[in-house]
Design an enzyme around this catalytic site. Sequence first.
Site, mmCIF file in Angstrom:
data_model
loop_
_atom_site.group_PDB
_atom_site.id
_atom_site.type_symbol
_atom_site.label_atom_id
_atom_site.label_comp_id
_atom_site.label_asym_id
_atom_site.label_seq_id
_atom_site.Cartn_x
_atom_site.Cartn_y
_atom_site.Cartn_z
ATOM 1 C CG ASP A 1 -2.204 -0.463 1.176
ATOM 2 O OD1 ASP A 1 -2.689 -1.040 2.157
ATOM 3 O OD2 ASP A 1 -2.796 -0.295 0.109
ATOM 4 C CB THR B 1 -6.568 -4.668 1.634
ATOM 5 O OG1 THR B 1 -7.224 -3.441 1.385
ATOM 6 C CG2 THR B 1 -5.192 -4.378 2.088
#
Length: 331
Positions: free
Chosen positions: A51, A132
């Site tokens: 990320d 995610t």
Amino acid sequence: MQNKNGEEFAVGLAAVQAAASLCEAVRAAMVVEAAPGALNKQDQSPVTVADFGAQALICHMLGDRFPGDTIVAEEDSATLQEARHVDQLTAVTRFVAHHIPHVSPANICEWIDRGKGEPGQRFWVLDPIDGTKGFLRRDQYAIALALIEDGAVRWGFLACPVLEHTRGAGAIFVAQQSRGVEMFTLDGTRLGLVQVSSTDDPRRGRLAESVESAHTNRSLSCELQRSLGITEAPVRMDSQAKYAAVAQGQADIYLRAPNTRTPDYRECIWDHAAGWLVVTEAGGRVTDVYGAELNWTQGRRLEQNIGVLATNRLLHQAMLEALRPSLPPQP
Ligand code: AMP
Ligand code: MG
């Protein structure tokens, strides 16, 4: 066809390409437990590293070329700067250094925080890793970047590193307002224009929805499928890869129905802006579940909209009509 000379095109494509490569490198290095293919799910750090790495790279590349532009991104560097996360910051720096040599941890934090802008007249919106949970499961995820100007999504860059398509797996979709959408390989080779399906019989509609049941309303979607006579099981995937599936005709409908447990949830703009343009420019239609246009002028969330319905356009009206009896009265 998009304007290939546009600076936005070149920078946006290069940025999501670099981020996709970083994310795949992190995923390849993820801890694998004894059972083949099983991930150590306790360890969320790969997500964090990917990320932050993806956001740092993209913000750096945008900031270099468009120093005056605002970026509204999902992450900021506050947690990464805590002493207990020093190993993660080191790892992020190492992965980013494959793309930008001699980068320091301070650079990384500064680049990530370029994403702390507020939506305004012209801004980029970024989800460095959308989906995610899919990333951790080694399923679908996406890197989603869009440019919003005067309340309209002008550009959408959607990298889906493991999405299958007719020419292989892994694709980047680049859409420009009124100019269509094209697909590229992860290394930037042009694969051609993308178009939605021509399915016009709702019974043959192929539905895409979230893997995470909390992000949608499964009982509503089951009811809908029954009422329309849809027999094919829904395709479940994480992230805006669902928009890409509709855009390239793998699916005909993407439904994100409001979950009854989170009725006040409003969608984040970075979860939809790039995907919205990709489907629209592929000939599809995207509204909220009540049929309202998505309103990009309400800040970081789609405050005026509830849920999302994306279709190949031909099925849109039938879907809205079938949805109506199952939805609560419009607030
Ligand atoms: P997906 O992979 O399509 O399920 O979408 C992942 C995104 O769902 C995350 O990036 C979150 O921003 C978003 N999300 C989190 N909670 C909810 C919720 N209650 N309803 C809808 N979306 C949510
Ligand atoms: Mg997301």
